[in-house]
Write an enzyme that holds these catalytic residues in place. Structure first.
Site, PDB file in Angstrom:
ATOM      1  N   SER A 153       0.831  -1.196   0.000  1.00  0.00           N
ATOM      2  CA  SER A 153       0.000   0.000   0.000  1.00  0.00           C
ATOM      3  C   SER A 153       0.873   1.257   0.000  1.00  0.00           C
ATOM      4  O   SER A 153       1.704   1.424  -0.892  1.00  0.00           O
ATOM      5  CB  SER A 153      -0.957  -0.049   1.201  1.00  0.00           C
ATOM      6  OG  SER A 153      -1.962   0.921   1.100  1.00  0.00           O
ATOM      7  N   HIS A 168      -8.044  -5.265  -0.395  1.00  0.00           N
ATOM      8  CA  HIS A 168      -6.801  -4.603  -0.018  1.00  0.00           C
ATOM      9  C   HIS A 168      -6.071  -5.433   1.029  1.00  0.00           C
ATOM     10  O   HIS A 168      -6.175  -5.204   2.242  1.00  0.00           O
ATOM     11  CB  HIS A 168      -7.093  -3.200   0.520  1.00  0.00           C
ATOM     12  CG  HIS A 168      -5.893  -2.295   0.534  1.00  0.00           C
ATOM     13  ND1 HIS A 168      -5.216  -1.936  -0.620  1.00  0.00           N
ATOM     14  CD2 HIS A 168      -5.247  -1.677   1.547  1.00  0.00           C
ATOM     15  CE1 HIS A 168      -4.218  -1.128  -0.316  1.00  0.00           C
ATOM     16  NE2 HIS A 168      -4.216  -0.965   0.997  1.00  0.00           N
ATOM     17  N   ASP A 180      -9.706  -4.296  -5.088  1.00  0.00           N
ATOM     18  CA  ASP A 180      -9.156  -3.413  -4.055  1.00  0.00           C
ATOM     19  C   ASP A 180     -10.001  -2.135  -3.948  1.00  0.00           C
ATOM     20  O   ASP A 180     -10.071  -1.356  -4.894  1.00  0.00           O
ATOM     21  CB  ASP A 180      -7.706  -3.059  -4.414  1.00  0.00           C
ATOM     22  CG  ASP A 180      -6.960  -2.396  -3.271  1.00  0.00           C
ATOM     23  OD1 ASP A 180      -7.605  -1.748  -2.422  1.00  0.00           O
ATOM     24  OD2 ASP A 180      -5.727  -2.515  -3.232  1.00  0.00           O
TER      25      ASP A 180
END
Length: 248
Positions: free
Chosen positions: A143, A228, A196
């Site tokens: 991320s 995610h 996601d």
């Protein structure tokens, strides 16, 4: 709506590689020393891996002991300093840079991104000073941490062994390809879940297309239905990438 979504993520159980964890509720802290996992055999390579927004280096330590464990690898897991994040109603949480929105990335915290990139480059320099060849050093992250790893790896002034970028995008994209000089053929693995909701799949895909224009070694892996986070298939792909490109 974005703030509500962020809060709902915090209420979930913390998972390996989750974007948000309960650590943002901790008192203010400066950037602590990284977690270091020493190799159990002769040291041949190092992976510097950066966590996502609101997490800490501990959030990925189980994976380094488990799914991504390789006995010749040293693992360095830094924790970002806690800063106020507008996306989180200004509350402090570990973050590699400030985030203003999850929908588009036209407004970026250039100073914060470059500060974290310098920190990663300093970690690389430290490993080199201890005798590890730069070509044996990998940088990776998830991320927000993946975004910093991607920028750091491409812009590094030392030749690296590889870059692992999970569920992320390339920040400050207009700095490339001019900022990439020594790592135009460094192996890069980008992984992204098709579902996601935090860092949209299209952002990762567009970044991989941009990077492919100046580093054609990049591989972009898609995981259908993954949100995610990470999955077993992704871990297998990462470990295969590390095995293929680490010193024999």
């Amino acid at each position: 709506m974005l703030k509500t979504s962020l809060s709902s993520l915090v209420k979930q159980s913390v998972k390996i590689g989750s974007c948000i964890s309960r650590t943002f509720l901790s008192p203010d802290m400066s950037q602590p020393e990284p977690i270091v996992i020493e190799p159990s055999a002769d040291h041949k390579a190092t992976l510097i891996f950066l966590h996502g927004l609101g997490d800490t280096g501990h959030g990925w330590s189980d994976a380094m002991y488990g799914e991504l464990s390789m006995d010749t690898f040293k693992y360095i897991l830094p924790t970002a300093p806690s800063i106020p994040v507008p996306l989180n109603m200004g509350m402090k949480m570990p973050a590699w840079y400030d985030i203003f929105t999850l929908s588009e990335f036209d407004k970026e915290d250039e100073a914060g991104i470059k500060r974290s990139v310098k920190y990663v480059h300093d970690l690389i320099d430290s490993e080199v000073s201890k005798g590890t060849p730069s070509e044996s050093i990998f940088v990776g992250g998830f991320s927000q941490g993946g975004a910093i790893a991607l920028y750091s790896g491409l812009a590094c002034q030392k030749k690296l062994g590889g870059v692992i970028a999970l569920s992320c995008y390339l920040p400050l994209r207009n700095a490339f390809p001019s900022s990439c000089t020594l790592n135009k053929d460094t192996p890069i693995l980008m992984c992204h879940g098709s579902s996601d909701p935090v860092v949209q799949f299209r952002f990762g895909q567009m970044s991989s297309i941009l990077i492919n224009g100046f580093n054609p070694t990049i591989k972009f892996k898609t995981y259908p239905g993954l949100t995610h986070g990470a999955c077993a298939e992704e871990f297998r792909d990462i470990k295969q990438f590390m095995t293929e490109h680490s010193p024999k």
